[in-house]
Design an enzyme around this catalytic site. Structure first.
Site, PDB file in Angstrom:
ATOM      1  N   ASP A  82      -3.071   4.151  -2.442  1.00  0.00           N
ATOM      2  CA  ASP A  82      -4.094   4.475  -1.479  1.00  0.00           C
ATOM      3  C   ASP A  82      -4.750   6.086  -1.772  1.00  0.00           C
ATOM      4  OD1 ASP A  82      -5.708   4.208   1.028  1.00  0.00           O
ATOM      5  OD2 ASP A  82      -4.672   6.167   1.417  1.00  0.00           O
ATOM      6  N   ASP A 122       1.024  -1.295   0.179  1.00  0.00           N
ATOM      7  CA  ASP A 122      -0.064   0.056  -0.067  1.00  0.00           C
ATOM      8  C   ASP A 122       0.786   1.277  -0.144  1.00  0.00           C
ATOM      9  OD1 ASP A 122      -2.645   1.323   0.279  1.00  0.00           O
ATOM     10  OD2 ASP A 122      -3.032  -0.404   1.548  1.00  0.00           O
ATOM     11  N   HIS A 150     -10.736  -4.236   3.327  1.00  0.00           N
ATOM     12  CA  HIS A 150     -10.632  -3.750   4.765  1.00  0.00           C
ATOM     13  C   HIS A 150     -11.490  -2.451   5.096  1.00  0.00           C
ATOM     14  CE1 HIS A 150      -8.351  -1.138   2.394  1.00  0.00           C
ATOM     15  NE2 HIS A 150      -7.914  -0.342   3.748  1.00  0.00           N
ATOM     16  N   ASP A 151     -12.080  -2.038   4.433  1.00  0.00           N
ATOM     17  CA  ASP A 151     -12.920  -0.893   4.238  1.00  0.00           C
ATOM     18  C   ASP A 151     -14.460  -1.135   4.245  1.00  0.00           C
ATOM     19  OD1 ASP A 151     -10.706   1.152   4.442  1.00  0.00           O
ATOM     20  OD2 ASP A 151     -10.821   1.197   2.536  1.00  0.00           O
ATOM     21  N   GLU A 193      -6.688   3.138  -6.228  1.00  0.00           N
ATOM     22  CA  GLU A 193      -7.852   2.975  -5.336  1.00  0.00           C
ATOM     23  C   GLU A 193      -8.787   4.009  -5.816  1.00  0.00           C
ATOM     24  OE1 GLU A 193      -8.232   4.479  -1.199  1.00  0.00           O
ATOM     25  OE2 GLU A 193      -9.782   3.004  -0.856  1.00  0.00           O
TER      26      GLU A 193
HETATM   27  C1  GLC Z   1      -8.138   4.434   1.783  1.00  0.00           C
HETATM   28  C2  GLC Z   1      -7.882   3.074   2.661  1.00  0.00           C
HETATM   29  C3  GLC Z   1      -8.793   3.363   4.009  1.00  0.00           C
HETATM   30  C4  GLC Z   1      -8.260   4.732   4.684  1.00  0.00           C
HETATM   31  C5  GLC Z   1      -8.031   5.824   3.890  1.00  0.00           C
HETATM   32  C6  GLC Z   1      -7.278   7.013   4.349  1.00  0.00           C
HETATM   33  O1  GLC Z   1      -9.349   4.599   1.469  1.00  0.00           O
HETATM   34  O2  GLC Z   1      -8.417   2.158   2.005  1.00  0.00           O
HETATM   35  O3  GLC Z   1      -8.722   2.031   4.755  1.00  0.00           O
HETATM   36  O4  GLC Z   1      -8.560   4.886   5.838  1.00  0.00           O
HETATM   37  O5  GLC Z   1      -7.828   5.607   2.356  1.00  0.00           O
HETATM   38  O6  GLC Z   1      -5.903   6.772   3.997  1.00  0.00           O
END
Ligand code: GLC
Length: 577
Positions: free
Chosen positions: A232, A130, A352-353, A286
């Site tokens: 990310d 990541d 994970h989100d 992402e």
């Molecule tokens: C992305 C990650 C998430 C995080 C956010 C801020 O969406 O997947 O887990 O909280 O970015 O970094």
């Protein structure tokens, strides 16, 4: 000639023909598709905090992952995407990085990391890391310097708005208690921008020095031999730094007003020139912007930006009140057709989100949990695009559904709870909502076995273990040939054995059927048919195809359907002649 000899010769001729045939069809495949390892990979996402604790402090760590590499290998997956493991004060579980070239103390040391990477490569598993560079932690040295004075050399690493200009135009923050992305800092009498939590100030990508720092960090990890980056929140990295006021109601359109702004594509092309093109690494962003055009602009090969898009429209469909299967089909089908000729997609319904796959998209009641998990696994591994599969979903792990706020750990969930409290909202209703959709549902410890704390830790876990670990765990499922775990392994193998599932043309059938999802995948004369029942009742799929001569390649029922009438959550993949 004697009979055994004739049979032997016939066998030799058959083998030669089929080898030539395979070589011929592989040749055809190579001619017509642009094969890449990252297109053919199955990605398994490991959430390090919750995977396996080695030192008994209640937090998963790198040594813990190392101890489970044989398990990961046994799944048949090729790539691990590891959530952030860099030094971090953990406001957002590692998504707030305070040192990009070091390992979070909770997780271990750089030696542990080197051993982990070595152990993965020794098993033929690639590692995607990541990369969290839309923002850093407020405890990063850059930010400490930046905030110290307006003249500091790091000032321009972040976005500041001097207070004498008045209040900055409102920006929405996803994680802030007040949803306010500007935070006043008295040290220099200015506001800094944070789209996420207050402890995650946004980095200023307009500053070439910052960009060079990021490329240096990427090279540091690529030189260690990692195999890819997941960028990310990257669509938010570039901003309109004149910070104009947005029209009313823009918060609901977060991606439209915040994503894909400024010179984002220029930065990605520069990143490709400086780093990505120099290594054999894959890259995935992402998010995918607002439109197909946005998504293509991120990933089309001739643009030299990223390799694949990770679009949220599919994963966002599930709501507490349920979701429409027709809608799900429409979304996946339109994305597939937009990417049929160019570009490449990620396929996922969990990470994970999000709360747990089976609890959101399947049915986590004891009666249907296993069968609906397997059905969803069949879906994810038979679509075109690279499947991303989240750890624990292979066991059919379910939502924890905590009943008190004290059991939650996630900054987003906790801050939103506080906000709901502050505005006098209906707290029991909010608790009900987060029991269904909080990210913490997917962050409870991996359920290895039926011993204390599911075998995750000998200490006190940082977040409660789901009490159903006594029956849902890896050890129990290893022994059961029909478990969701063993089904996942079979599905991965099926995908690996059939390039048709990776590259084949996708055609939706029976589009208006509200219960079942049916589609074919075709490549070089090979045709596979996938039938999925998304409901807890018997339902039929009208494909207009005669399944009489079809061969069942896999099914989640002992006696798979042969006529399109599917048992609850039944999934079948056929080869059709
Ligand atoms: C992305 C990650 C998430 C995080 C956010 C801020 O969406 O997947 O887990 O909280 O970015 O970094």
């Amino acid at each position: 000639m004697n009979a055994p000899y004739t049979r032997f010769m016939a066998f030799v001729v058959f083998m030669l023909c089929s080898l030539l045939g395979n070589a011929q069809s592989n040749q055809n495949i190579t001619d017509t598709i642009n094969r890449k390892w990252w297109k053919e990979a199955v990605v398994y996402q490991v959430y390090p905090r919750s995977f396996k604790d080695n030192d008994g402090d209640g937090i998963g760590d790198l040594k813990g992952i190392i101890s489970k590499l044989d398990y990961i290998k046994s799944l048949g997956v090729d790539v691990v995407w590891l959530n952030p493991i860099y030094s971090s004060p953990n406001d957002d579980n590692g998504y707030d990085v305070s040192d990009y070239r070091n390992i979070m103390k909770d997780f271990g040391t750089m030696d542990d990391f080197d051993a982990l990477l070595k152990g993965m490569h020794a098993r033929g598993i690639k590692l995607v890391m990541d990369l969290v560079v839309n923002h850093s932690s407020d405890e990063h040295e850059w930010f400490k310097q930046s905030r110290s004075s307006r003249n500091n050399q790091y000032r321009e690493y972040y976005h500041w708005w001097n207070a004498e200009k008045g209040k900055p135009p409102y920006r929405y923050s996803l994680f802030d208690v007040n949803h306010d992305a500007w935070r006043y800092d008295s040290l220099s009498n200015a506001y800094y921008l944070h789209y996420f939590s207050r402890k995650q100030p946004d980095l200023n990508w307009e500053n070439p020095k910052l960009r060079n720092e990021v490329y240096g960090i990427m090279k540091f990890w690529a030189d260690k031999g990692i195999d890819g980056f997941r960028l990310d929140a990257f669509q938010f990295a570039a901003k309109d730094t004149t910070f104009p006021a947005f029209p009313k109601g823009f918060e609901k359109n977060f991606t439209q007003y915040y994503g894909m702004q400024g010179n984002l594509h220029g930065y990605l092309q520069e990143m490709d020139r400086e780093v990505l093109s120099k290594y054999n690494v894959m890259s995935v962003a992402e998010g995918a912007g607002n439109t197909f055009e946005d998504a293509h602009n991120l990933v089309d090969a001739d643009r030299n930006e990223l390799n694949m898009a990770y679009a949220f429209e599919g994963v966002d469909i599930a709501r507490p009140e349920g979701y429409s299967i027709i809608h799900l089909k429409q979304v996946f089908t339109k994305w597939d057709s937009a990417f049929a000729a160019k570009g490449w997609l990620s396929i996922f319904l969990a990470n994970h989100d999000q709360a747990r796959l089976v609890s959101r998209f399947g049915n986590d009641s004891p009666e249907f949990r296993a069968v609906s998990s397997k059905m969803l696994t069949t879906f994810l591994l038979t679509m075109r695009g690279t499947p991303y599969y989240y750890n624990g979903d292979e066991l059919g792990m379910t939502n924890a559904g905590f009943s008190t706020i004290n059991d939650y750990r996630d900054v987003q969930t906790l801050n939103e709870y506080q906000r709901q409290k502050n505005i006098g909202a209906d707290l029991p209703a909010y608790l009900k909502l987060i029991a269904f959709e909080s990210r913490d549902n997917a962050r409870t410890p991996f359920q290895w076995n039926s011993t204390t704390n599911a075998g995750f830790t000998t200490g006190t876990p940082w977040i409660k273990v789901n009490p159903n670990y006594k029956s849902i765990n890896a050890v129990a499922q290893e022994k059961d040939i029909n478990s969701t775990l063993n089904y996942f392994r079979q599905m991965v193998k099926l995908r690996k054995d059939n390039l048709t599932l990776v590259y084949g043309k996708y055609t939706l059938l029976d589009a208006q059927n509200p219960d079942t999802y049916a589609y074919t995948r075709e490549l070089n004369g090979k045709k596979l048919l996938v039938l999925l029942n998304f409901t807890n009742k018997t339902a039929s799929a009208q494909t207009g195809m005669d399944l009489g001569n079809a061969t069942v390649l896999i099914s989640n029922y002992q006696k798979p359907s042969k006529n399109g009438t599917l048992m609850p959550y039944e999934a079948v993949v056929y080869e059709v002649k």
